[in-house]
Each structure stands twice: as structure tokens, then as C-alpha cells.
Design a protein around this motif. Structure first.
Motif, short mmCIF file in Angstrom:
data_model
loop_
_atom_site.label_atom_id
_atom_site.label_comp_id
_atom_site.label_asym_id
_atom_site.label_seq_id
_atom_site.Cartn_x
_atom_site.Cartn_y
_atom_site.Cartn_z
N ASP A 482 31.06 21.39 74.24
CA ASP A 482 31.86 22.40 73.54
C ASP A 482 31.33 23.80 73.80
OD1 ASP A 482 33.29 20.29 72.55
OD2 ASP A 482 32.60 20.48 70.47
N LEU A 483 30.00 23.95 73.80
CA LEU A 483 29.41 25.26 74.03
C LEU A 483 29.71 25.75 75.44
CD1 LEU A 483 27.59 27.62 73.20
CD2 LEU A 483 25.62 26.28 74.00
N ILE A 484 29.56 24.89 76.43
CA ILE A 484 29.81 25.31 77.82
C ILE A 484 31.26 25.72 78.01
CG2 ILE A 484 29.93 24.44 80.19
CD1 ILE A 484 27.36 22.83 79.53
N LEU A 485 32.19 24.95 77.43
CA LEU A 485 33.61 25.33 77.55
C LEU A 485 33.83 26.72 76.96
CD1 LEU A 485 36.57 24.69 78.22
CD2 LEU A 485 36.76 23.71 75.91
N GLN A 486 33.25 26.99 75.81
CA GLN A 486 33.45 28.28 75.16
C GLN A 486 32.75 29.41 75.92
OE1 GLN A 486 33.36 28.15 70.65
NE2 GLN A 486 32.71 26.03 71.12
N VAL A 487 31.62 29.12 76.54
CA VAL A 487 30.96 30.14 77.37
C VAL A 487 31.83 30.48 78.57
CG1 VAL A 487 28.99 30.60 78.89
CG2 VAL A 487 28.62 29.59 76.63
N ARG A 488 32.39 29.45 79.21
CA ARG A 488 33.31 29.71 80.32
C ARG A 488 34.52 30.53 79.85
NH1 ARG A 488 32.80 26.45 84.97
NH2 ARG A 488 31.20 24.84 84.82
N ALA A 489 35.03 30.19 78.68
CA ALA A 489 36.16 30.93 78.13
C ALA A 489 35.79 32.38 77.88
CB ALA A 489 36.65 30.27 76.84
N LEU A 490 34.60 32.60 77.33
CA LEU A 490 34.19 33.97 77.04
C LEU A 490 34.01 34.78 78.31
CD1 LEU A 490 33.43 36.17 75.09
CD2 LEU A 490 31.10 35.25 75.00
N ILE A 491 33.44 34.19 79.34
CA ILE A 491 33.30 34.91 80.61
C ILE A 491 34.68 35.30 81.14
CG2 ILE A 491 32.61 34.69 83.03
CD1 ILE A 491 30.28 32.94 82.06
N ALA A 492 35.62 34.36 81.09
CA ALA A 492 36.97 34.64 81.58
C ALA A 492 37.64 35.73 80.76
CB ALA A 492 37.81 33.36 81.55
N LEU A 493 37.47 35.67 79.44
CA LEU A 493 38.17 36.60 78.55
C LEU A 493 37.50 37.97 78.50
CD1 LEU A 493 38.90 33.99 75.78
CD2 LEU A 493 40.62 35.12 77.20
N SER A 494 36.24 38.05 78.82
CA SER A 494 35.56 39.34 78.86
C SER A 494 35.58 39.96 80.25
CB SER A 494 34.11 39.20 78.38
OG SER A 494 33.36 38.37 79.26
#
Length: 547
Positions: A482-494
């Protein structure tokens, strides 16, 4: 007509930045407003898979070039050349992703001339004899950047033509206590001259309808200014001026005069958008992308000090062309950005250039801090101490704790690992996407909120990583997944703001640059080691594995 909902609006978007005047380089006050806002918006639209053209180009005809050149003791053409190089260098250094920076060339000038010739041929202009400030000593009329005085509406000190404080026009002889900007001891007289004007009152009904349609989606200061101007008689718009610098006016009634430089900017946008399209592989004629059949939406970013021209005079000129061209749907203004709570001033040496700051501070922290403090609704200020504090305590340190926790867990894993993602993890990533989308899209677009959301998500994910630290992938597979998915999401969204972090993540295989629907609806992920962030320019984002 209401605008389409952003999620349903996949029309190609034409993003216009203001045309910088080439009378010097660019300081942070310029970048923190329309250029960074336009860049972040364009980057996000590209990530969502929409066709984007982001463009600008210099405004060489401005009298501000003449005034600055005379104070510096150089020729205006030489100042344009050297300043254009500095402007392009600054935009590139901070990562402003224009698709094409249109040159001030013969095609530019032909596009502007054709735009005004069509209006002249249609009988839209009127000859008018007016009194204008005249300098007996030099034998020249003083307008725009050559003259200053007090605004007849708000009494603030302003230049000719437009007040930057209240954004009301002051044409012809309306400026109070006028004096030369080159030598304030030079007090002009008034002299009669005949010029061409556009009678703005003839477009009152159309202007009112246009602004009633869109004003509820625009920022309040712009809306207030437009209502204030429309509550008074609309002043005739000067089309030509009796000056020696500028584009020659191609009209027989005004021999020897030039076009009002402020009015070049819409046809300039038609030219630069065509120029940018060519850089992307599509050949178009100047103005083609502004035709209704192209089904394009225009988003215009600009400083409030220029809003009168773009919201009223340029709209009237487009309306004078009938239904030939589309009009901007979104006009986003910003206020002044100050340096340590004082207005940027080159003459007082109170200025900080993009290049100077980037020589000391890494680009991503600078972009993040400028976005966080951008003057969207009121004046804001750049503080070097504030940059250092925010970048260190809210960006770099918590992000690097997060990245190092993931690097440690990956290093301790045996062999290849695939981690499950729970329903809760997918829901978190979807919530992140929805929240960022709300701030990146119209009508809620806000650099401030995008930047603040990045920082709050970094803090949240850093806390999650701290809670998992010391436990391996085999002990908490869903937690790490779950953490890795959200980190990937944050990189994409930032990525529209933290461009170097995103580039390093792409190189490491952690982000493909696309935010397609369902991008984070996955059931499993592979471990990913995010790049680190640095405060200093000497050590940009790198992978922990390469340290």
C-alpha cells in the motif's frame, strides 16, 4: 453556457503565458506568477493525456524597451537581443516547459499586421484627434513606458496607458502630473495629434455578456476590476501612436505611426501557438488553432497588472473580428510577488534572478516554494529563510526519510518480491488522485494548494514508512504494498512541480509520466526505491542505491 466539467473536457488546450518585455532578464517575481502557473497546468494536462500547446514569446515593440535602453545607454534592438537570451535562459533553468518560444521575426510581424488590416478593412477603427504628452526638448510624444504620473482613478504612481495598481486605463492627456521616465525633470506639454482608435463602447454589450458567462469561474480581483471598468464609460482604445519605435501601422490615415504595442499580444499568441505546434510536428497557419473548428480551449495566465488589456481590450478586438476566432475560457491572474516584503526593483538592486537562486538551491525545492507562496489572490513575498525552512523541514527531510525506509526494506529483501495492494491502499491512491485533480484543474486551479497538498502527503507517507521501518516485506507485505503504491502515486501527482524528482523516478522505473484513468487500480506492486531530494544545486535528486 457552462464550461464542461474538467473530467469530461478532453479538448486540446492552448496554454498562453504573457509575452515578456525584453528590457532585462527575469527575476523570481516574474516566474512565481504566470509562468510557473502555466507550466504546472500544462504539465498536468499532458500527464492526463490531453493535447497541449504551451507558448509565449517576447514583446519587442514595447516602449519600456526604449526607456530601459536609454537609461542603459544602449540601442533598443541590442537590448531586445540580450534580454531575450536572458529570458529564455531563465525559463529553461527553472523548467518552464514551453513547447515553442516564438521569435520576433517577419512571420510574427506579418501575423500582427494581417490581424489589424482585417479590422481596418472592415471599418472597425475611427480617426480621432487627441491631446497627448509631448516633449519639446526631444520632439517626441510620450506614451506608455516613456511617461509616468498619478493615476486619475486611484492616484497611485503609474505609467502611461494603464495603472498597475487599479488596472484602469489613462489614455492621452489623463495622467496627472506627467513626467518623463527617462529624466523626471523633463515635464511634457500637450500637443494635438490624430490617431486611429477602437470605440470600446460599441462592444459594451458583448463584453458584458462574455464576462457574465465566465466571471464566476475567475479570481475575484479580476472580476472586481472588470465590473468597475464596465460601470464607467469605456474609453476609446488607441490603435496607433505617433512614435518611432514599434511595428509600423499599415494604414494610410496614419502615416509614420506605429501600432499600440499592447494590442499585439493576441495576434502574437496566434503566431506563437502556430510556431509551437510546428515544434511538436504539426504545421498550421498563424491563427488556425484559434478557429472554432479546431475545438480548442484557451487558458491564459497573466499578472493582474495586465488584466485590463487581456480581459477587455483584447476581448473587444476579438469580438470586432466577429465569430472568426475563439476566446479564452479561463483567464487566471496573479498579484505581485515581493522580495523579502519589498517590491522587486532592478534600479534599487533589490532583485533576485532565477539563475542566481538556482546556483545555490536545487530546482525542485525552488519550484515547490514558489508554488507554495505564489501570489494568487494577494501580494506574497519570497523569503530566503522561508525557502530554506520549508524545503528542509517539510520537503527534503521527510521525503528522504521515506525514501531511505523503502531503500532499507528493499535491500533486506531476498530475491525478487511482489507485494499485494489492499482495497484500502487502492482507495488511498484514488483519493490522492481526486484531491490533486481538484487543485490542478479549472475552476479550482491553485499552485498554493497543489504545493501544500504535496507537502501534506509527504508528511503522511513519511509517518507510514516510519511505522513500518524495521519490519521486512515478508512481515508486512500489504502495508509495504500500500505504501509503495501511494509513493508512486505521489511522485506522479507531484511531477508537474517536482520535475527533477519525477525525471529521476522515471529513470528508475518508478513513474511512466502518465495519469490515465485507473492508473493506480492495481492488485500488486514491485518494490521501488525512490530518488532522494537535495537542498543544494550541486546535488540534485539521485537514487539512494547509487549513493
Amino acid at each position: 453556457m457552462r464550461p464542461p466539467r474538467p473530467a469530461e473536457d478532453d479538448r486540446p488546450v492552448l496554454v498562453l503565458g504573457p509575452n515578456p518585455t525584453p528590457n532585462g532578464g527575469m527575476h523570481l517575481g516574474h516566474i512565481a506568477g504566470p509562468y510557473l502557473a502555466g507550466d504546472v497546468y500544462a504539465r498536468y494536462q499532458r500527464a492526463r493525456g490531453r493535447g497541449v500547446i504551451f507558448t509565449t514569446g517576447t514583446d519587442d515593440s514595447q516602449t519600456f524597451v526604449v526607456a530601459s535602453a536609454r537609461r542603459l545607454g544602449v540601442e533598443p534592438a541590442e537590448l531586445c537581443r540580450t534580454s531575450t537570451e536572458l529570458i529564455r535562459e531563465a525559463l529553461s533553468a527553472i523548467g518552464i516547459s514551453v513547447d515553442g518560444f516564438g521569435p520576433f521575426d517577419q512571420t510574427y510581424q506579418a501575423t500582427v499586421e494581417d490581424y489589424f488590416r482585417a479590422l481596418h478593412a472592415a471599418g472597425k477603427f475611427r480617426l480621432k484627434t487627441v491631446q497627448m504628452p509631448y516633449l519639446e526638448r526631444t520632439g517626441e510624444f510620450l506614451v506608455e513606458g516613456l511617461i509616468e504620473g498619478e493615476c486619475p482613478v486611484c492616484l497611485a504612481t503609474c505609467r502611461g496607458g494603464l495603472c498597475e495598481t487599479c488596472c484602469h486605463p489613462n489614455n492621452f492627456d489623463q495622467l496627472l502630473n506627467p513626467r518623463s521616465t527617462i529624466d523626471p525633470q523633463d515635464v511634457p506639454t500637450l500637443r494635438e495629434t490624430t490617431i486611429l482608435v477602437l470605440p470600446m463602447e460599441e462592444y459594451r454589450e458583448q463584453l458584458t455578456a462574455y464576462h457574465e458567462q465566465w466571471s464566476s469561474y475567475w479570481r475575484p480581483h479580476l472580476v472586481q476590476m472588470v465590473r468597475d471598468v464596465l460601470s464607467r464609460p469605456l474609453q476609446d482604445l488607441p490603435i496607433t501612436y505617433p512614435l518611432s519605435w514599434g511595428m509600423p501601422a499599415p494604414f494610410p490615415e496614419t502615416p509614420g505611426q506605429v501600432l499600440n504595442a499592447w494590442l499585439e499580444l493576441i495576434p502574437a499568441g496566434m503566431y506563437t501557438s502556430s510556431y509551437a505546434a510546428a515544434q511538436l510536428g504539426r504545421d498550421t497557419t498563424p491563427g488556425q488553432l484559434w478557429l472554432p473548428e479546431e475545438n480548442t480551449r484557451i487558458v491564459h495566465f497573466l499578472g493582474f497588472d495586465n488584466a485590463y488589456f487581456f480581459a477587455l481590450t483584447h476581448m473587444a478586438l476579438l469580438m470586432a473580428h466577429g465569430d472568426t476566432y475563439i476566446r479564452p475560457e479561463w483567464v487566471l491572474t496573479n498579484e505581485f510577488y515581493e522580495l523579502e516584503s519589498e517590491k522587486f526593483s532592478t534600479s534599487k538592486r533589490h532583485v533576485l534572478s532565477v539563475q542566481e537562486l538556482l546556483a545555490e538551491v536545487a530546482r525542485d525545492p525552488v519550484r515547490l516554494y514558489l508554488a507554495l507562496t505564489a501570489p494568487e489572490y494577494q501580494r506574497t513575498t519570497f523569503s530566503r529563510a522561508g525557502l530554506d525552512k520549508v524545503a528542509r523541514e517539510r520537503l527534503v527531510e521527510p521525503w528522504n526519510r521515506l525514501a531511505e525506509a523503502l531503500a532499507k526494506a528493499a535491500a533486506n529483501a531476498a530475491g525478487s518480491v511482489v507485494l499485494p495492494v489492499s482495497d484500502a491502499g487502492r482507495a488511498m491512491a484514488a483519493t490522492m488522485l481526486a484531491r490533486f485533480d481538484f487543485h490542478y484543474e479549472m475552476p479550482n486551479y491553485s499552485l498554493n494548494r497543489c504545493a501544500d497538498t504535496i507537502l501534506s502527503q509527504i508528511a503522511r507517507l513519511s509517518r507510514l514508512a516510519t511505522g513500518l521501518d524495521g519490519r521486512g516485506f515478508d512481515e508486512e507485505p500489504a502495508g509495504w504494498g500500500d505504501l509503495i503504491l501511494q509513493v508512486r502515486a505521489l511522485i506522479a501527482l507531484s511531477a508537474p512541480i517536482l520535475i527533477d524528482l519525477a525525471a529521476a523516478a522515471r529513470a528508475a522505473g518508478g513513474f511512466d509520466g502518465v495519469l490515465a484513468p485507473g492508473a493506480f487500480e492495481v492488485s500488486e506492486v514491485t518494490p521501488f526505491v525512490p530518488p532522494l531530494l537535495s537542498l543544494t544545486a550541486a546535488d540534485e535528486a539521485i537514487s539512494p542505491a547509487s549513493r
